[in-house]
Design an enzyme around this catalytic site. Sequence first.
Site, mmCIF file in Angstrom:
data_model
loop_
_atom_site.group_PDB
_atom_site.id
_atom_site.type_symbol
_atom_site.label_atom_id
_atom_site.label_comp_id
_atom_site.label_asym_id
_atom_site.label_seq_id
_atom_site.Cartn_x
_atom_site.Cartn_y
_atom_site.Cartn_z
ATOM 1 N N SER A 24 -2.043 21.672 11.074
ATOM 2 C CA SER A 24 -2.560 20.340 10.775
ATOM 3 C C SER A 24 -1.645 19.538 9.857
ATOM 4 O O SER A 24 -1.872 18.347 9.653
ATOM 5 C CB SER A 24 -3.954 20.444 10.135
ATOM 6 O OG SER A 24 -3.900 21.098 8.885
ATOM 7 N N LYS B 119 -11.524 17.294 4.338
ATOM 8 C CA LYS B 119 -10.213 16.748 3.972
ATOM 9 C C LYS B 119 -10.334 15.310 3.471
ATOM 10 O O LYS B 119 -9.729 14.933 2.461
ATOM 11 C CB LYS B 119 -9.276 16.818 5.174
ATOM 12 C CG LYS B 119 -8.879 18.231 5.556
ATOM 13 C CD LYS B 119 -8.027 18.258 6.811
ATOM 14 C CE LYS B 119 -7.622 19.684 7.177
ATOM 15 N NZ LYS B 119 -6.812 19.742 8.404
#
Length: 525
Positions: free
Chosen positions: A379, A422
């Site tokens: 990611s 996140k």
Amino acid sequence: MLLKGTESELFFSLFKQAIKPSISTSILGFSYYINDNKITLTKAKSKQDNFAVQDTCLTALSFDSEMLLGCVRQPENDPIKLQAGLVHQANGGFLILGLRSLLAQPSLWFKLKQMVIKQEFEWFSADELHPLPIAIPKMPLDLRIILVGDRLSLTELQDLDPEFYSTSIYSEFENELAVNSPLQIEQWFNYLEFLADNQNLPHIDKSAFTRLYKEATRYTGDQFYLPMAVDWVYALLVNAAHYMQNSVIDESAISKSIKQKLWRESYLTERFYDEIFTNQIMINTKDQVVGQINGLSVIEYPGYPRAIGEPSRLSCIIHFGDGELIDIERKTDLAGNIHSKGMMIMQAFMMSEFAINHQLPFSTSLVFEQSYSEIDGDSASLAGFCALISALSNQPIDQQLAVTGSVDQFGHVQSIGGVNEKIEGFFAVCQHQGLTGHQGVIIPASNQRHLSLSDEVINAVIENKFSIWAVEHIADALYLLTGIPYKDEHGISLYKLIQARMQSLLLQDKKHDSWLSRWQKYCKK
């Protein structure tokens, strides 16, 4: 039968209620009569007989050999006694067993399997060195076994007994309900009301459904799937019942219970962010820096029920070298295989995009700053590529933005996990350092369906204090980060700046080689 499902008392109870009405049996069971040194077997006449059937469906989450198969007892100076087990009490019906407990006793599993296949129960001694003191007639056995376990338990059973696994009936309890229309949402709300009524919980008010839906999508991680996990739903409703008013579970009760749950679980999260707030871990959310970007990852601590969104600095610098893209995490064995794969894909796209067919006179170094443990996942590949482009073009990146997403070899941005954690992690840092109205997070467009953010983040977005951008290609992210198009035929672009810098460095390198070769020829003379 094998059923992939949750091993819990609540699930077993509901499962039993679901299948019991469809079971019909005429077997009343059996009875053992002990007379001196002789034991005879006859059909039971009532439920009071020692081996009579007690129910058409029984369940057991945890059990041992005596509980499941019964046992032979011979007290000192007393006649022998036979104790019935679950297989006797459910004879002619169904027996639902937890697979985890059965796998802990492999010999018990094989004995049970043989008895069910042969359709007769054979008594055995618990001590192999001491046989049964008396012959005990075998009992006819007509039993259907349903083994319930998670994916890991089913895998273990497959390794233990592959032949049985390949011939048994297999099914799964769907933990999630796909939402394709308003009908599924209505069905899910009816499911909640059924569970509340079944477990004697207070009535669910309609005002609670919006909040329940949001919490449900947060749990599944997808706006188009709702959880069917009975234990999760039950825990949510039970906790909310403690905060209800007017004897109903309403929106206020759900919100208060969730708020209290977050407060109870927040200690480790607060300690983690305190490291950033006190500048022990440096995160810049206001300036513009060349070759530096705020990446986002997720940390999961063993034994801790929540994932923590972690902002981290990625930096990239250019230096003289042999054209290598140096991933410092991989060089120091602090990167997992998936992370290494993501970095290699990023490098492949770079080489292909700029048509590099010769060795460059410089190298690049990419690193996660202040990272002291192993990292994994791809990611961060989008963030890494943007930092690399910034360093090559010498154009600064806006530190008010954070980036998450993986990339393929064609520059497309792909979805990642933990998107809510996140975003909320970077928002917490920005909020502490002061919201400017220009801060936000860049996420893959395909992750939009996974968004289920906290009320605090949603309110900040509504008030234009924080933003979330969804991108499909690397070029979209670079324009947001630098304010300069990645490619533009009619004006300045990052691509042209990098090409010009490469050509300049290559030209300098050729001049250096030319001067060196002439000097070597002169020395030979």
